[in-house]
Design a protein around this motif. Sequence first.
Motif, PDB file in Angstrom:
ATOM      1  N   LEU A 272       0.822  -1.206   0.000  1.00 24.41           N
ATOM      2  CA  LEU A 272       0.000   0.000   0.000  1.00 24.41           C
ATOM      3  C   LEU A 272       0.860   1.262   0.000  1.00 24.41           C
ATOM      4  O   LEU A 272       0.499   2.269  -0.618  1.00 24.41           O
ATOM      5  CB  LEU A 272      -0.946  -0.013   1.202  1.00 24.41           C
ATOM      6  N   GLU A 273       1.990   1.200   0.670  1.00 29.83           N
ATOM      7  CA  GLU A 273       2.914   2.342   0.633  1.00 29.83           C
ATOM      8  C   GLU A 273       3.409   2.577  -0.791  1.00 29.83           C
ATOM      9  O   GLU A 273       3.539   3.718  -1.242  1.00 29.83           O
ATOM     10  CB  GLU A 273       4.099   2.083   1.574  1.00 29.83           C
ATOM     11  N   SER A 274       3.665   1.484  -1.502  1.00 29.32           N
ATOM     12  CA  SER A 274       4.096   1.599  -2.894  1.00 29.32           C
ATOM     13  C   SER A 274       2.978   2.188  -3.751  1.00 29.32           C
ATOM     14  O   SER A 274       3.226   3.026  -4.632  1.00 29.32           O
ATOM     15  CB  SER A 274       4.500   0.225  -3.430  1.00 29.32           C
ATOM     16  N   SER A 275       1.743   1.775  -3.472  1.00 26.57           N
ATOM     17  CA  SER A 275       0.596   2.314  -4.202  1.00 26.57           C
ATOM     18  C   SER A 275       0.439   3.805  -3.951  1.00 26.57           C
ATOM     19  O   SER A 275       0.140   4.586  -4.860  1.00 26.57           O
ATOM     20  CB  SER A 275      -0.692   1.590  -3.793  1.00 26.57           C
ATOM     21  N   LEU A 276       0.638   4.215  -2.704  1.00 32.85           N
ATOM     22  CA  LEU A 276       0.517   5.640  -2.363  1.00 32.85           C
ATOM     23  C   LEU A 276       1.590   6.476  -3.036  1.00 32.85           C
ATOM     24  O   LEU A 276       1.372   7.649  -3.342  1.00 32.85           O
ATOM     25  CB  LEU A 276       0.582   5.822  -0.850  1.00 32.85           C
ATOM     26  N   GLU A 277       2.757   5.884  -3.277  1.00 34.11           N
ATOM     27  CA  GLU A 277       3.814   6.608  -3.980  1.00 34.11           C
ATOM     28  C   GLU A 277       3.388   6.918  -5.411  1.00 34.11           C
ATOM     29  O   GLU A 277       3.766   7.942  -5.977  1.00 34.11           O
ATOM     30  CB  GLU A 277       5.101   5.785  -3.980  1.00 34.11           C
ATOM     31  N   ARG A 278       2.579   6.028  -5.994  1.00 35.71           N
ATOM     32  CA  ARG A 278       2.073   6.261  -7.345  1.00 35.71           C
ATOM     33  C   ARG A 278       0.934   7.272  -7.351  1.00 35.71           C
ATOM     34  O   ARG A 278       0.815   8.086  -8.248  1.00 35.71           O
ATOM     35  CB  ARG A 278       1.576   4.948  -7.958  1.00 35.71           C
ATOM     36  N   ASP A 279       0.066   7.156  -6.350  1.00 40.17           N
ATOM     37  CA  ASP A 279      -1.098   8.037  -6.288  1.00 40.17           C
ATOM     38  C   ASP A 279      -1.492   8.209  -4.825  1.00 40.17           C
ATOM     39  O   ASP A 279      -2.182   7.375  -4.254  1.00 40.17           O
ATOM     40  CB  ASP A 279      -2.257   7.448  -7.089  1.00 40.17           C
ATOM     41  N   ASN A 280      -1.065   9.309  -4.228  1.00 37.49           N
ATOM     42  CA  ASN A 280      -1.306   9.509  -2.797  1.00 37.49           C
ATOM     43  C   ASN A 280      -2.682  10.089  -2.498  1.00 37.49           C
ATOM     44  O   ASN A 280      -2.982  10.428  -1.348  1.00 37.49           O
ATOM     45  CB  ASN A 280      -0.219  10.402  -2.178  1.00 37.49           C
ATOM     46  N   LYS A 281      -3.525  10.186  -3.540  1.00 31.91           N
ATOM     47  CA  LYS A 281      -4.874  10.687  -3.321  1.00 31.91           C
ATOM     48  C   LYS A 281      -5.945   9.663  -3.675  1.00 31.91           C
ATOM     49  O   LYS A 281      -7.140   9.960  -3.579  1.00 31.91           O
ATOM     50  CB  LYS A 281      -5.102  11.968  -4.136  1.00 31.91           C
ATOM     51  N   ASP A 282      -5.547   8.481  -4.069  1.00 30.32           N
ATOM     52  CA  ASP A 282      -6.515   7.443  -4.432  1.00 30.32           C
ATOM     53  C   ASP A 282      -7.314   7.035  -3.201  1.00 30.32           C
ATOM     54  O   ASP A 282      -6.757   6.594  -2.189  1.00 30.32           O
ATOM     55  CB  ASP A 282      -5.785   6.225  -5.013  1.00 30.32           C
ATOM     56  N   ALA A 283      -8.636   7.175  -3.272  1.00 32.82           N
ATOM     57  CA  ALA A 283      -9.488   6.940  -2.105  1.00 32.82           C
ATOM     58  C   ALA A 283      -9.402   5.497  -1.612  1.00 32.82           C
ATOM     59  O   ALA A 283      -9.285   5.246  -0.404  1.00 32.82           O
ATOM     60  CB  ALA A 283     -10.932   7.289  -2.443  1.00 32.82           C
ATOM     61  N   ASP A 284      -9.444   4.535  -2.528  1.00 33.75           N
ATOM     62  CA  ASP A 284      -9.431   3.130  -2.116  1.00 33.75           C
ATOM     63  C   ASP A 284      -8.111   2.747  -1.447  1.00 33.75           C
ATOM     64  O   ASP A 284      -8.083   1.988  -0.480  1.00 33.75           O
ATOM     65  CB  ASP A 284      -9.688   2.223  -3.324  1.00 33.75           C
ATOM     66  N   VAL A 285      -7.017   3.285  -1.980  1.00 31.71           N
ATOM     67  CA  VAL A 285      -5.712   2.997  -1.379  1.00 31.71           C
ATOM     68  C   VAL A 285      -5.628   3.633   0.011  1.00 31.71           C
ATOM     69  O   VAL A 285      -5.100   3.031   0.956  1.00 31.71           O
ATOM     70  CB  VAL A 285      -4.564   3.496  -2.279  1.00 31.71           C
ATOM     71  N   LEU A 286      -6.143   4.842   0.153  1.00 25.43           N
ATOM     72  CA  LEU A 286      -6.132   5.510   1.464  1.00 25.43           C
ATOM     73  C   LEU A 286      -6.947   4.724   2.489  1.00 25.43           C
ATOM     74  O   LEU A 286      -6.532   4.562   3.638  1.00 25.43           O
ATOM     75  CB  LEU A 286      -6.679   6.934   1.330  1.00 25.43           C
ATOM     76  N   ILE A 287      -8.096   4.240   2.076  1.00 25.88           N
ATOM     77  CA  ILE A 287      -8.954   3.471   2.990  1.00 25.88           C
ATOM     78  C   ILE A 287      -8.234   2.209   3.447  1.00 25.88           C
ATOM     79  O   ILE A 287      -8.190   1.883   4.641  1.00 25.88           O
ATOM     80  CB  ILE A 287     -10.288   3.111   2.306  1.00 25.88           C
ATOM     81  N   ASN A 288      -7.659   1.492   2.501  1.00 29.40           N
ATOM     82  CA  ASN A 288      -6.968   0.261   2.857  1.00 29.40           C
ATOM     83  C   ASN A 288      -5.694   0.537   3.659  1.00 29.40           C
ATOM     84  O   ASN A 288      -5.319  -0.247   4.528  1.00 29.40           O
ATOM     85  CB  ASN A 288      -6.664  -0.537   1.594  1.00 29.40           C
ATOM     86  N   SER A 289      -5.050   1.661   3.393  1.00 28.11           N
ATOM     87  CA  SER A 289      -3.864   2.037   4.166  1.00 28.11           C
ATOM     88  C   SER A 289      -4.244   2.334   5.612  1.00 28.11           C
ATOM     89  O   SER A 289      -3.513   1.992   6.547  1.00 28.11           O
ATOM     90  CB  SER A 289      -3.189   3.263   3.543  1.00 28.11           C
ATOM     91  N   LEU A 290      -5.393   2.962   5.780  1.00 27.24           N
ATOM     92  CA  LEU A 290      -5.902   3.239   7.130  1.00 27.24           C
ATOM     93  C   LEU A 290      -6.073   1.945   7.918  1.00 27.24           C
ATOM     94  O   LEU A 290      -5.635   1.825   9.062  1.00 27.24           O
ATOM     95  CB  LEU A 290      -7.233   3.990   7.013  1.00 27.24           C
ATOM     96  N   VAL A 291      -6.704   0.969   7.291  1.00 25.29           N
ATOM     97  CA  VAL A 291      -6.960  -0.298   7.979  1.00 25.29           C
ATOM     98  C   VAL A 291      -5.667  -1.072   8.193  1.00 25.29           C
ATOM     99  O   VAL A 291      -5.463  -1.696   9.234  1.00 25.29           O
ATOM    100  CB  VAL A 291      -7.982  -1.141   7.208  1.00 25.29           C
ATOM    101  N   ALA A 292      -4.758  -1.021   7.213  1.00 28.83           N
ATOM    102  CA  ALA A 292      -3.477  -1.706   7.373  1.00 28.83           C
ATOM    103  C   ALA A 292      -2.702  -1.125   8.549  1.00 28.83           C
ATOM    104  O   ALA A 292      -2.034  -1.851   9.298  1.00 28.83           O
ATOM    105  CB  ALA A 292      -2.655  -1.594   6.091  1.00 28.83           C
ATOM    106  N   ALA A 293      -2.805   0.182   8.721  1.00 26.92           N
ATOM    107  CA  ALA A 293      -2.135   0.826   9.850  1.00 26.92           C
ATOM    108  C   ALA A 293      -2.701   0.301  11.165  1.00 26.92           C
ATOM    109  O   ALA A 293      -1.967   0.072  12.127  1.00 26.92           O
ATOM    110  CB  ALA A 293      -2.309   2.340   9.768  1.00 26.92           C
TER     111      ALA A 293
END
Length: 335
Positions: A272-293
Amino acid sequence: MADKLFAIRNYFFLGSYQSCIGEALKFQTKSEEEKQEKDVYLYRAYIAQGQAFIPLKEIPATTKSADLAAVRKFAEFRNNPAAQKKILAEIKEEVASKSLKSEIAGVLAAAILNEADVRDLSLEKRENSKKFKFSSRKIEKNRKNSFPQIFEFGKLFKDIFTSSQTEDAFRAVSRFDGLEARASKVFTLIKMNKRKLAIQEVKKMNQIDEDATLSQLANALVASFGASGKVKDALYIYSEMADKYGRTTDLEMHQAIVSVLTQDYAAAEELLESSLERDNKDADVLINSLVAAQLNEKDDEITERYLSQLKHEHPSHPWVVDFTRKEDEFDSIAF
């Protein structure tokens, strides 16, 4: 005969929308049919990037193309909240009268119906949520520690819930037999918690073209929602596709979700960190990053930061709307 549009379509299916746009903009053909199909995926990619205003500006409201008319309607649904109820009513009528004129029209009608099913919280859904025991979400006394541990699966949101709109979404694509229509059926059936029927559709897709990107993604989807021993098959499919076509935000996010299902939370966070590097505003990635945290027991400040970003940048996102509603329900019960 070579498929001239393969790269454009494939980038779109993999969620590599900018690559899809780049390929489409340099695509040249004398065939009007190929030009129209190129435009369909070009404009859908713009919509996926949150730029629905582009197809609204460039596709005439009077277009005679059923595909482009469907794309324009989808763009309006995404771009104009005030028009959503009207568009939804029109689509339901088209589904009921079986007047959807093309597979793309059916696929986009199903997309709108599935999206509206999450956005538009019906009375029945509210009543179900009231019956939901908060203790099962591990809510602590401090609401800052009470984020629901719910993972997105691409665009598949938290509730496996069958409603009239979900059923209409299935009807929208039920009479079309192309791979994209069948992939839409698989997604909708999983959303309806009908995995066995989804598997049957995947088998039909495999018979048409087992190696097609949509077939592989559909196989990974049903594997992810299968028995624990099958979940790793999904991880293998996503990894293989990433190796073959290159890593994309969507592929890495799906890999992360499967990693969570196999309880490899550290791998999920890294993906997910790698995904955020590509697009740090993607809603789905942010949601999953929240839960992963959460799953990796990170400090509350990190989850709060993700949530603040989601509320600021994606206030109308179905997950954010639903989360805010649950916060309000929590407050009404706890305080």
